[in-house]
Design a protein around this motif. Structure first.
Motif, PDB file in Angstrom:
ATOM      1  N   LYS A 235      14.606 -21.293   9.844  1.00 10.92           N
ATOM      2  CA  LYS A 235      14.960 -22.214  10.928  1.00 10.92           C
ATOM      3  C   LYS A 235      15.685 -23.457  10.421  1.00 10.92           C
ATOM      4  O   LYS A 235      16.712 -23.859  10.999  1.00 10.92           O
ATOM      5  CB  LYS A 235      13.701 -22.591  11.709  1.00 10.92           C
ATOM      6  CG  LYS A 235      13.182 -21.461  12.589  1.00 10.92           C
ATOM      7  CD  LYS A 235      12.006 -21.914  13.437  1.00 10.92           C
ATOM      8  CE  LYS A 235      11.542 -20.786  14.366  1.00 10.92           C
ATOM      9  NZ  LYS A 235      10.394 -21.198  15.198  1.00 10.92           N
ATOM     10  N   PRO A 236      15.214 -24.121   9.334  1.00  8.44           N
ATOM     11  CA  PRO A 236      16.004 -25.248   8.815  1.00  8.44           C
ATOM     12  C   PRO A 236      17.403 -24.850   8.364  1.00  8.44           C
ATOM     13  O   PRO A 236      18.372 -25.572   8.604  1.00  8.44           O
ATOM     14  CB  PRO A 236      15.155 -25.759   7.635  1.00  8.44           C
ATOM     15  CG  PRO A 236      13.762 -25.356   7.974  1.00  8.44           C
ATOM     16  CD  PRO A 236      13.897 -24.036   8.665  1.00  8.44           C
ATOM     17  N   ARG A 239      19.512 -24.441  11.399  1.00 14.68           N
ATOM     18  CA  ARG A 239      19.951 -25.739  11.917  1.00 14.68           C
ATOM     19  C   ARG A 239      21.085 -26.309  11.063  1.00 14.68           C
ATOM     20  O   ARG A 239      22.041 -26.880  11.584  1.00 14.68           O
ATOM     21  CB  ARG A 239      18.774 -26.705  11.960  1.00 14.68           C
ATOM     22  CG  ARG A 239      17.768 -26.400  13.071  1.00 14.68           C
ATOM     23  CD  ARG A 239      16.832 -27.577  13.295  1.00 14.68           C
ATOM     24  NE  ARG A 239      15.974 -27.811  12.147  1.00 14.68           N
ATOM     25  CZ  ARG A 239      14.769 -27.273  11.989  1.00 14.68           C
ATOM     26  NH1 ARG A 239      14.287 -26.446  12.917  1.00 14.68           N
ATOM     27  NH2 ARG A 239      14.042 -27.543  10.927  1.00 14.68           N
ATOM     28  N   SER A 242      24.199 -24.363  11.935  1.00 14.12           N
ATOM     29  CA  SER A 242      24.716 -24.758  13.246  1.00 14.12           C
ATOM     30  C   SER A 242      25.393 -26.128  13.169  1.00 14.12           C
ATOM     31  O   SER A 242      26.481 -26.336  13.733  1.00 14.12           O
ATOM     32  CB  SER A 242      23.577 -24.789  14.266  1.00 14.12           C
ATOM     33  OG  SER A 242      24.029 -25.244  15.512  1.00 14.12           O
ATOM     34  N   GLY A 243      24.762 -27.067  12.473  1.00 18.24           N
ATOM     35  CA  GLY A 243      25.374 -28.387  12.325  1.00 18.24           C
ATOM     36  C   GLY A 243      26.673 -28.337  11.544  1.00 18.24           C
ATOM     37  O   GLY A 243      27.643 -29.014  11.892  1.00 18.24           O
ATOM     38  N   SER A 254      27.822 -34.446  15.266  1.00 22.02           N
ATOM     39  CA  SER A 254      26.781 -33.448  15.022  1.00 22.02           C
ATOM     40  C   SER A 254      25.900 -33.897  13.860  1.00 22.02           C
ATOM     41  O   SER A 254      26.386 -34.255  12.795  1.00 22.02           O
ATOM     42  CB  SER A 254      27.428 -32.091  14.708  1.00 22.02           C
ATOM     43  OG  SER A 254      26.438 -31.149  14.371  1.00 22.02           O
ATOM     44  N   ILE A 256      21.729 -33.218  11.897  1.00 18.07           N
ATOM     45  CA  ILE A 256      20.593 -32.323  11.704  1.00 18.07           C
ATOM     46  C   ILE A 256      19.302 -33.105  11.933  1.00 18.07           C
ATOM     47  O   ILE A 256      19.131 -34.200  11.391  1.00 18.07           O
ATOM     48  CB  ILE A 256      20.592 -31.720  10.291  1.00 18.07           C
ATOM     49  CG1 ILE A 256      21.922 -31.008  10.020  1.00 18.07           C
ATOM     50  CG2 ILE A 256      19.435 -30.754  10.126  1.00 18.07           C
ATOM     51  CD1 ILE A 256      22.207 -29.878  10.961  1.00 18.07           C
ATOM     52  N   THR A 259      12.793 -32.031  10.077  1.00 17.00           N
ATOM     53  CA  THR A 259      11.406 -31.820  10.493  1.00 17.00           C
ATOM     54  C   THR A 259      10.450 -31.801   9.305  1.00 17.00           C
ATOM     55  O   THR A 259       9.250 -31.571   9.503  1.00 17.00           O
ATOM     56  CB  THR A 259      11.287 -30.499  11.269  1.00 17.00           C
ATOM     57  OG1 THR A 259      11.752 -29.426  10.428  1.00 17.00           O
ATOM     58  CG2 THR A 259      12.128 -30.539  12.531  1.00 17.00           C
ATOM     59  N   GLY A 268      19.006 -31.674   4.740  1.00 15.55           N
ATOM     60  CA  GLY A 268      19.451 -32.103   6.069  1.00 15.55           C
ATOM     61  C   GLY A 268      19.829 -33.569   6.093  1.00 15.55           C
ATOM     62  O   GLY A 268      20.835 -33.957   6.702  1.00 15.55           O
ATOM     63  N   ASN A 272      23.452 -35.174   6.936  1.00 19.50           N
ATOM     64  CA  ASN A 272      23.723 -36.242   7.905  1.00 19.50           C
ATOM     65  C   ASN A 272      24.496 -37.387   7.253  1.00 19.50           C
ATOM     66  O   ASN A 272      25.428 -37.947   7.856  1.00 19.50           O
ATOM     67  CB  ASN A 272      22.405 -36.751   8.481  1.00 19.50           C
ATOM     68  CG  ASN A 272      21.729 -35.722   9.371  1.00 19.50           C
ATOM     69  OD1 ASN A 272      22.384 -34.815   9.890  1.00 19.50           O
ATOM     70  ND2 ASN A 272      20.440 -35.857   9.549  1.00 19.50           N
TER      71      ASN A 272
END
Length: 647
Positions: A235-236, A239, A242-243, A254, A256, A259, A268, A272
């Protein structure tokens, strides 16, 4: 979405169009599932191999243990019965063994292989030790009667039998009945047929339990591993992917959502930060690009930048206006298509191509060309091209920058400069006319007083009328000088008196010279210097030369204006003691729009270019001698009209 539509989606399309390994390689989830399935299959095969090996080993061990226990028991009972000659007891032992659930048959053979005791009484007296080649599934080879042996046989019904053979060796206490041990080493042979199905069932049950438990452990491990990897890795990573895709598609906002604080969370956060930096740098790049475009758009001349493939990579609004095109039509278009409406590069022998010339010499090029608009109308321009090295796509590339000046607009600027010069002379003209008009008014006032007083004095009347007439002539002369300066050049040249042009024009600039604290000294040739030209244009040259000297003396000074005749030429000299011209500016003083005035004002930069254009049009030239902080001398040389007449 229906199931049918889903199955016809991108995943199925990918399977149809890509090899399976490529389809698997494009998703971590799919790679993990395939790897987990392969791992489960491998582990299962390993477990199966281990279970089969364990099964056979357990079967052999069980058979050996059972046989050993029975052997010890029967041997003890047999020896005891033999010593006591208790044959009924021995028979009871054999019969009891035959009734055990896990034992199918129990027998005692004599050394020759004959059955003496058996739980199945029908076998008593039969011969089990047969020679090889005899078709008897339950018989024994003679070689198996002398040593402990374990065999797997099939009875007449096809059932598996685990037969354990245990020879009972002769002992010293048995020699009374069986003879010496050397002659009779074996007293008898104990044969036990075990139930193989029971052992196999137990073994398979144990093996099944072990395999089931192993499978459960593997499935739990796989499920737990999948949950862990899906929760903390897949999942990370999804993400992040996708970003990254959104950022690559131009969505600079966009980001991230982190979490966790592990490596993927840090990745992530790094993503960013990278996105923030990229957005900031891209915004700065866009601002710099817009600034550059606005900068070249502010240049009045047309500007275009041409790559080595003849394509235009940059152009300003002035160039677009020259050709009546938009920036979208120009950028990326070959230069020969944009400006000359050609499908191929311009032939160098017909059109001076700055790209070809610069490629040969590496030096700037200036040329006159005729551009064509989309509607076919011509645009006469002056093109100045220079090379611009730059780095593009990791390679050193040589671009050519062209500055394009519309000659029609340059002519318009020339008229504007002329009008500006005339406006500057207006104050001098007003000053020149003011004094004659004042004298005329005084004369008229006196005449009115004489008339009112009825005083008749013809001599005094004549004097005042003569004064008024002279002042009127003076005003007419001043206006004629200004008119000659402002008239457009005629189609045919005139015979121009250089001395008169200098004297008349300098007189109009006397007031400006006084205001600037400049003293003008006229030194005219004794013989009238004459040339063939447009009178008004020669006067414009004189005005610009005098004003240029004024600008070089912001704090006042001396200006020497002279004329002379030298054979084939007449010469006008303008020498000031001003600031002079810097050596680095000297090559550009005749370039249009170049202005570097000593008085700090920003001029049009057209005065000297217009002067040179006029002088060269009439066959003359302009020379300059200057020294920094000492002054400058401009020498204007024109053809001598009298020398032409003599020829």
């Amino acid at each position: 979405m229906t199931a049918q539509a889903w199955y016809a989606g991108p995943a199925q399309t990918a399977l149809r169009t890509l090899p399976l390994r490529h389809w698997i390689a494009r998703s971590l989830n799919r790679k993990f599932i395939v790897a987990a399935a392969a791992g489960l299959l491998t582990v299962s095969l390993i477990f199966l191999l281990a279970f089969v090996t364990l099964y056979h080993g357990q079967l052999r061990e069980e058979r050996t243990v059972r046989a050993s226990e029975v052997n010890r028991l029967l041997q003890a009972a047999l020896v005891n019965a033999m010593l006591k000659r208790d044959l009924p007891g021995l028979r009871e032992i054999i019969d009891g063994l035959g009734q055990e659930p896990s034992i199918r048959q129990a027998m005692i053979l004599n050394p020759t292989g004959e059955v003496r005791f058996a739980s199945d009484h029908r076998l008593i007296g039969t011969q089990l030790a047969l020679s090889s080649g005899t078709d008897c599934p339950v018989c024994l080879p003679k070689s198996a009667l002398s040593q402990e042996t374990q065999l797997t046989l099939s009875d007449s019904l096809g059932r598996d039998v685990l037969r354990a053979i245990h020879p009972v060796h002769n002992q010293p206490r048995c020699v009374q009945c069986h003879g010496p041990t050397e002659l009779n080493p074996i007293n008898g042979i104990l044969v036990i047929d075990h139930e193989a199905e029971t052992l196999r069932a137990r073994t398979l049950h144990s093996t099944g339990l072990l395999m089931g438990s192993g499978a459960v452990v593997v499935l739990l491990s796989v499920a737990g591993g999948w949950w862990f990897i899906n929760r903390f890795v897949l999942k990370p990573v999804a993400r992040l992917a996708s970003g990254a895709n959104a950022l690559a598609s131009g969505q600079l906002n966009s980001r991230i959502v982190a979490t966790s604080a592990d490596e993927l969370g840090q990745l992530g956060a790094t993503f960013n930060h990278m996105a923030d930096t990229l957005a900031h740098n891209l915004a700065a790049t866009q601002e710099q690009k817009a600034f550059l475009q606005n900068l070249i758009d502010a240049i009045p001349d047309g500007i275009r930048v041409i790559g080595p493939d003849y394509r235009i990579v940059l152009a300003n609004q002035s160039y677009s206006q020259h050709l009546g095109q938009t920036a979208r039509q120009i950028i990326g278009t070959p230069c020969y298509r944009s400006s000359h409406q050609r499908d191929n590069p311009c032939p160098p022998h017909l059109i001076t191509c700055p790209l070809a010339e610069i490629a040969k010499t590496g030096q700037p090029v200036k040329t006159l060309q005729s551009f064509s608009r989309d509607d076919g109308s011509p645009v006469h321009v002056e093109v100045y091209g220079a090379s611009m090295p730059a780095r593009s796509n990791g390679q050193d590339t040589l671009y050519v920058v062209e500055s394009i000046r519309d000659l029609a607009k340059q002519l318009q600027y020339s008229h504007q400069q002329k009008h500006a010069t005339l406006s500057q002379l207006a104050a001098g003209v007003a000053h020149e006319i003011r004094n004659p008009l004042a004298s005329i008014r005084i004369a008229l006032d006196t005449l009115f007083k004489l008339r009112d007083n009825a005083v008749r004095d013809d001599e005094q009347l004549y004097e005042y009328l003569h004064l008024a007439d002279r002042q009127i002539d003076r005003c007419i002369d001043i206006t004629e000088r200004l008119l000659r300066l402002s008239l457009p050049p005629g189609h045919s040249p005139d015979l121009v008196s250089i001395n008169s042009a200098l004297q008349d024009t300098v007189s109009l600039m006397t007031l400006e010279a006084i205001q600037r604290q400049v003293t003008i000294n006229l030194a005219l040739s004794a013989h009238d210097a004459r040339t063939v030209a447009a009178d008004s244009e020669i006067r414009i040259v004189i005005v610009n030369m005098v004003q240029n000297a004024f600008h070089a003396m912001p704090h006042g000074g001396q200006l020497q204006v002279s004329s002379q005749v030298d054979g084939q030429h007449v010469t006008m000299t303008f020498e000031d003691n001003g600031t002079g011209i810097r050596p680095e500016d000297l090559p550009y003083i005749f370039d249009p729009f170049f202005s570097h005035r000593a008085d700090g004002d920003r001029g049009t930069g057209l005065g000297l270019p217009i002067c040179r254009a006029i002088v060269e049009r009439w066959g003359g030239s302009i020379a300059i001698a200057t020294q920094l902080d000492q002054g400058s001398q401009f020498t204007v040389q024109l053809p001598n009209a009298d020398a032409l007449d003599a020829v």
